[in-house]
Structures are given as C-alpha cells and as structure tokens.
Design a protein around this motif. Structure first.
Motif, PDB file in Angstrom:
ATOM      1  N   UNK A 112       0.864  -1.281   0.049  1.00 54.36           N
ATOM      2  CA  UNK A 112      -0.116  -0.029  -0.014  1.00 54.36           C
ATOM      3  C   UNK A 112       1.053   1.231  -0.205  1.00 54.36           C
ATOM      4  N   UNK A 113       1.332   1.516  -1.137  1.00 50.54           N
ATOM      5  CA  UNK A 113       2.603   2.645  -1.271  1.00 50.54           C
ATOM      6  C   UNK A 113       1.890   4.149  -0.846  1.00 50.54           C
ATOM      7  N   UNK A 114       2.755   5.063  -0.492  1.00 50.50           N
ATOM      8  CA  UNK A 114       2.266   6.122  -0.073  1.00 50.50           C
ATOM      9  C   UNK A 114       2.185   6.235   1.373  1.00 50.50           C
ATOM     10  N   UNK A 115       2.169   7.598   1.643  1.00 55.02           N
ATOM     11  CA  UNK A 115       1.764   7.846   3.188  1.00 55.02           C
ATOM     12  C   UNK A 115       0.393   7.937   3.746  1.00 55.02           C
ATOM     13  N   UNK A 116      -0.498   8.414   2.619  1.00 57.28           N
ATOM     14  CA  UNK A 116      -1.855   8.227   3.044  1.00 57.28           C
ATOM     15  C   UNK A 116      -2.315   9.169   4.306  1.00 57.28           C
ATOM     16  N   UNK A 117      -1.344  10.325   4.788  1.00 51.13           N
ATOM     17  CA  UNK A 117      -1.724  10.932   6.017  1.00 51.13           C
ATOM     18  C   UNK A 117      -2.707  12.064   5.822  1.00 51.13           C
ATOM     19  N   UNK A 118      -3.107  12.558   4.564  1.00 46.84           N
ATOM     20  CA  UNK A 118      -3.969  13.748   4.543  1.00 46.84           C
ATOM     21  C   UNK A 118      -5.389  12.989   4.551  1.00 46.84           C
ATOM     22  N   UNK A 119      -5.681  11.826   3.643  1.00 47.01           N
ATOM     23  CA  UNK A 119      -6.916  11.187   3.851  1.00 47.01           C
ATOM     24  C   UNK A 119      -7.176  10.736   5.227  1.00 47.01           C
ATOM     25  N   UNK A 120      -6.034   9.948   5.906  1.00 41.92           N
ATOM     26  CA  UNK A 120      -6.369   9.755   7.473  1.00 41.92           C
ATOM     27  C   UNK A 120      -6.853  10.811   8.282  1.00 41.92           C
ATOM     28  N   UNK A 121      -6.147  11.933   8.102  1.00 44.46           N
ATOM     29  CA  UNK A 121      -6.385  13.215   9.117  1.00 44.46           C
ATOM     30  C   UNK A 121      -7.855  13.550   8.577  1.00 44.46           C
ATOM     31  N   UNK A 122      -8.401  13.522   7.301  1.00 50.38           N
ATOM     32  CA  UNK A 122      -9.702  14.102   6.977  1.00 50.38           C
ATOM     33  C   UNK A 122     -10.684  12.806   7.355  1.00 50.38           C
ATOM     34  N   UNK A 123     -10.312  11.671   7.411  1.00 55.42           N
ATOM     35  CA  UNK A 123     -11.269  10.634   7.702  1.00 55.42           C
ATOM     36  C   UNK A 123     -11.578  10.532   9.271  1.00 55.42           C
ATOM     37  N   UNK A 124     -10.311  10.918  10.062  1.00 53.41           N
ATOM     38  CA  UNK A 124     -10.514  11.005  11.500  1.00 53.41           C
ATOM     39  C   UNK A 124     -11.326  12.309  11.983  1.00 53.41           C
ATOM     40  N   UNK A 125     -11.299  13.347  11.187  1.00 51.40           N
ATOM     41  CA  UNK A 125     -12.167  14.561  11.732  1.00 51.40           C
ATOM     42  C   UNK A 125     -13.508  14.436  11.156  1.00 51.40           C
ATOM     43  N   UNK A 126     -13.745  13.854   9.988  1.00 46.60           N
ATOM     44  CA  UNK A 126     -15.197  13.536   9.634  1.00 46.60           C
ATOM     45  C   UNK A 126     -15.873  12.454  10.681  1.00 46.60           C
ATOM     46  N   UNK A 127     -15.019  11.656  11.080  1.00 47.53           N
ATOM     47  CA  UNK A 127     -15.565  10.814  11.929  1.00 47.53           C
ATOM     48  C   UNK A 127     -16.007  11.414  13.398  1.00 47.53           C
ATOM     49  N   UNK A 128     -15.077  12.132  13.917  1.00 46.00           N
ATOM     50  CA  UNK A 128     -15.342  12.686  15.236  1.00 46.00           C
ATOM     51  C   UNK A 128     -16.551  13.922  14.941  1.00 46.00           C
ATOM     52  N   UNK A 129     -16.830  14.466  13.767  1.00 48.23           N
ATOM     53  CA  UNK A 129     -17.850  15.503  13.404  1.00 48.23           C
ATOM     54  C   UNK A 129     -19.102  14.592  13.390  1.00 48.23           C
ATOM     55  N   UNK A 130     -19.122  13.367  12.591  1.00 44.84           N
ATOM     56  CA  UNK A 130     -20.369  12.717  12.484  1.00 44.84           C
ATOM     57  C   UNK A 130     -20.813  11.945  13.692  1.00 44.84           C
ATOM     58  N   UNK A 131     -19.854  11.972  15.021  1.00 44.25           N
ATOM     59  CA  UNK A 131     -19.852  11.008  16.005  1.00 44.25           C
ATOM     60  C   UNK A 131     -19.690   9.652  15.938  1.00 44.25           C
ATOM     61  N   UNK A 132     -19.078   9.267  14.844  1.00 44.64           N
ATOM     62  CA  UNK A 132     -18.435   7.831  14.672  1.00 44.64           C
ATOM     63  C   UNK A 132     -17.330   7.532  15.051  1.00 44.64           C
ATOM     64  N   UNK A 133     -16.477   8.651  15.602  1.00 43.22           N
ATOM     65  CA  UNK A 133     -15.281   8.298  16.445  1.00 43.22           C
ATOM     66  C   UNK A 133     -15.364   9.203  17.896  1.00 43.22           C
ATOM     67  N   UNK A 134     -14.909   8.659  18.823  1.00 43.70           N
ATOM     68  CA  UNK A 134     -14.875   9.651  20.029  1.00 43.70           C
ATOM     69  C   UNK A 134     -13.914  10.548  20.012  1.00 43.70           C
ATOM     70  N   UNK A 135     -14.193  11.552  20.625  1.00 42.40           N
ATOM     71  CA  UNK A 135     -13.337  12.895  20.638  1.00 42.40           C
ATOM     72  C   UNK A 135     -12.568  12.758  22.105  1.00 42.40           C
ATOM     73  N   UNK A 136     -11.205  12.561  22.186  1.00 38.85           N
ATOM     74  CA  UNK A 136     -10.600  12.571  23.421  1.00 38.85           C
ATOM     75  C   UNK A 136     -10.229  13.755  23.856  1.00 38.85           C
TER      76      UNK A 136
END
Length: 369
Positions: free
Chosen positions: A342-366
């Motif tokens: 799975x080449x590449x770093x994928x950091x931007x997508x991962x950060x966006x994924x985490x923010x979206x999950x937090x906004x939608x209540x799908x990931x807890x905000x610590x």
C-alpha cells in the motif's frame, strides 16, 4: 468548489456534507487540503524553499511563517475560511492512546515546550488558530507519540531506561484500517504487521486495534533507513559519545537526519539508490541489501510480538513504490504472512477521515490531559 449537500454516515443516518481543512507540516513542505466529507476537492503540496527554512533557528520559530504561508495558499486559491473542522498533524506530545483529540490549551503549551523538536509540532498550533477564525473545532489524530505498547515491550536491561513508542502512527493505523476494510473485517479484530518505509522506518505490531510493539523510528532504534542510523552497537556508540570529537547535537543528528543511507552513501534519494542498486552498482547494492535485510528482521520481530498469528504484512510509505525494494523484502518475509503493498503515506486522507468521523459522532473525541 462544490456546495454542501447531504451524506450518509456509517450507520445510515443523514447529515450535511462536512468541509474539513487538513494541515500536515513536513521538513520542507506544509501540505494542505480541503475535503468535502471523504473527497479531496483542493490540495497543495505547499513546498518551502530550503533557504527559507534555513533562516529559522528552531521549529517553534517557524510557526508564524508557516501559518501565514497556509493562509496565503487559501487566499490565492479563493477558498474562504469556512470549515466545519480543521485538523492538523499531531506532534511530539506526551504518550497517548490512538484516536482523535480536540486541541486544547494544555496541548498547545506542551507543543511549544516539547522535549523533541520536529516540525510536526506545528500542525495542531496552526490548525487551532485557523479554527478560531472559522469558529469551528480543531483536532489532531494518531500523533507520532501514540503509545499502546504491551508492558513486556517497554523493558530494557536497565531499570532507569524504558523503550519509547515514537512512530508513524497516523499512516500505520490508516493503512491497517484500509486493509481490514478491504477484507470486509474490522481493524480492532485483526493482527497485522505494518512496515512504514520512508525517511524513517518503523515496523509495528497491531493486535486488536492496538500497536503493542514498534521500534522507535526517531531516536535510533530499528532498521537502517534513508536518513536514520537504526540500532547501533551500544559499546561503539558510547565510545563515540566520549571521544571528544563530536557534540551531543552532532551525534543526535547521526542518529536521525544524517545517518543511514545519507551517511553510508552520501544521499537519501531512494529512487536513485534503488536504480543504482538494481543495476548492481556498488556500494549502492550492498547498502540497500543491508537496509532491506534489517527491515525484514524487524518484521520478523513483530511476527513474534503477534505470537506468529499475523494475518498480513503491509508495506507502506514512499519506499513501497519501489518494486525492487518490495520484492527483496517479500522474499525474506512472505513465509510469515501474506505481503500487501500500500504505497504512499495516506496522511492527508487519514486526517480527513478522523475529522469526519469525529464530526459525525462515529469516532470518540478524546481530551488531552
């Protein structure tokens, strides 16, 4: 840019499309992106001339320069400061469990006074300033100090020394999650080895959603890397420290920044090193073989950490684009588990994924404490 519409969450609920601004500072870049939900609608690599960076004595001194740089990129692109969240790459804070964290005053204080200086410390600080202007929350996720080590992995042979967990947590966890999803499984139910192959190299053992062991990819532990020495013979390192030839700062630079391929070959460009090595040119071939061997040994160590039950070995990061490097590693480790690239770093997508999950209540905000 597209206007806001409606989307559907992981659990079927409807919500308005979220606009997320992502900030990822690197040594000579400040990468930025605007996401609408999980789709990038604008990106910029944000490259900084080396001579500009060289003007600053410390990482903290770069803060205003980098923030103004980011704001200017937005202005030139005609993007208004209207976001639902701003998320920055996490810095070298105190050890934390993985996940999404709201930026708070204690976090900002600790970043300004961090023991380890790295430009990633600026991500949350810039994100918080811009979020204040937007009137939206600021987050970080899976910083390099994610520490979920099992107790036995912390020990050294001296009572006053403990192993530290410092690694490319953001990309490692994102790659593991993407792989789990591709298999129709859940990350928190799997055993996976992830080798992040970049300027620094970390190999992590993921057990049921926790990284239970990993080499310290910053401070001289693990494989030889493009610009890091990896593990060194302790007695020789001690003698070097007391030789009187080098300052503490110079020796620390040998461990991270000017070690590894940079020290052995005078370069850290892995595309060029791989090209010369594949052609059989020395000393490039021998040095690269040694580096790939140490990576494979570290993968073997993480297989032991997972009791031989690893379901996959994921190779990610920039070096995973090299077919030559991937195949050399595959030959040495595929008897342990299937090798997934799975080449590449994928950091931007991962950060966006985490923010979206937090906004939608799908990931807890610590809360950072």
């Amino acid at each position: 840019m597209r206007g806001r519409g409606k989307g559907v969450g992981l659990y079927g609920e409807h919500f308005h499309m979220k606009r997320i601004f992502v900030i990822n500072p690197g040594c000579t870049s400040t990468k930025v992106a605007v996401y609408e939900d999980d789709k990038a609608v604008w990106t910029d690599d944000g490259l900084h001339p080396q001579e500009e960076i060289d003007k600053f004595m410390t990482v903290d001194d770069q803060y205003e320069y980098r923030k103004d740089f980011v704001l200017e990129l937005l202005r030139k692109a005609g993007i208004p400061l209207k976001f639902d969240a701003v998320i920055g790459r996490g810095g070298l804070l105190k050890p934390l469990h993985g996940g999404v964290y709201a930026v708070n005053e204690l976090m900002k204080y600790d970043l300004h006074h961090a023991k380890h200086q790295h430009v990633c410390n600026l991500g949350c600080l810039i994100a918080d300033d811009i979020a204040h202007e937007c009137g939206c929350p600021a987050f970080m996720a899976d910083p390099v100090v994610v520490d979920e080590l099992m107790t036995r992995a912390r020990y050294t042979g001296l009572p006053f020394m403990k192993r530290e967990s410092i690694f490319h947590a953001l990309n490692a966890k994102a790659a593991a999650r993407r792989y789990a999803k591709s298999c129709g499984k859940v990350y928190e139910n799997m055993d996976i080895i992830v080798a992040h192959l970049g300027g620094g190299i970390c190999v992590s053992a993921h057990h049921l959603g926790k990284v239970i062991d990993v080499n310290n990819a910053l401070n001289g532990e693990g494989p030889i890397a493009p610009e890091r020495s990896g593990t060194l013979p302790a007695d020789q390192l001690v003698r070097l420290c007391f030789s009187g030839k080098y300052t503490q700062q110079q020796i620390m630079k040998m461990l991270a920044g000017y070690g590894g391929c940079q020290a052995l070959l005078g370069m850290k460009d892995m595309k060029e090193i791989s090209r010369r090595a594949e052609a059989g040119e020395q000393p490039y071939h021998e040095v690269l073989e040694a580096m790939l061997y140490t990576i494979s040994k570290q993968i073997g160590a993480m297989a032991v950490a997972l009791w031989g039950k690893a379901e996959a070995i994921i190779l990610t990061g920039g070096i995973a684009y090299s077919k030559y490097c991937v195949e050399e590693i595959r030959k040495q480790v595929e008897f342990l588990a299937p090798v997934v690239v799975m080449p590449g770093e994928g950091e931007m997508e991962s950060l966006a994924f985490n923010a979206l999950g937090a906004l939608n209540g799908e990931l807890p905000i610590h809360e950072y404490k």
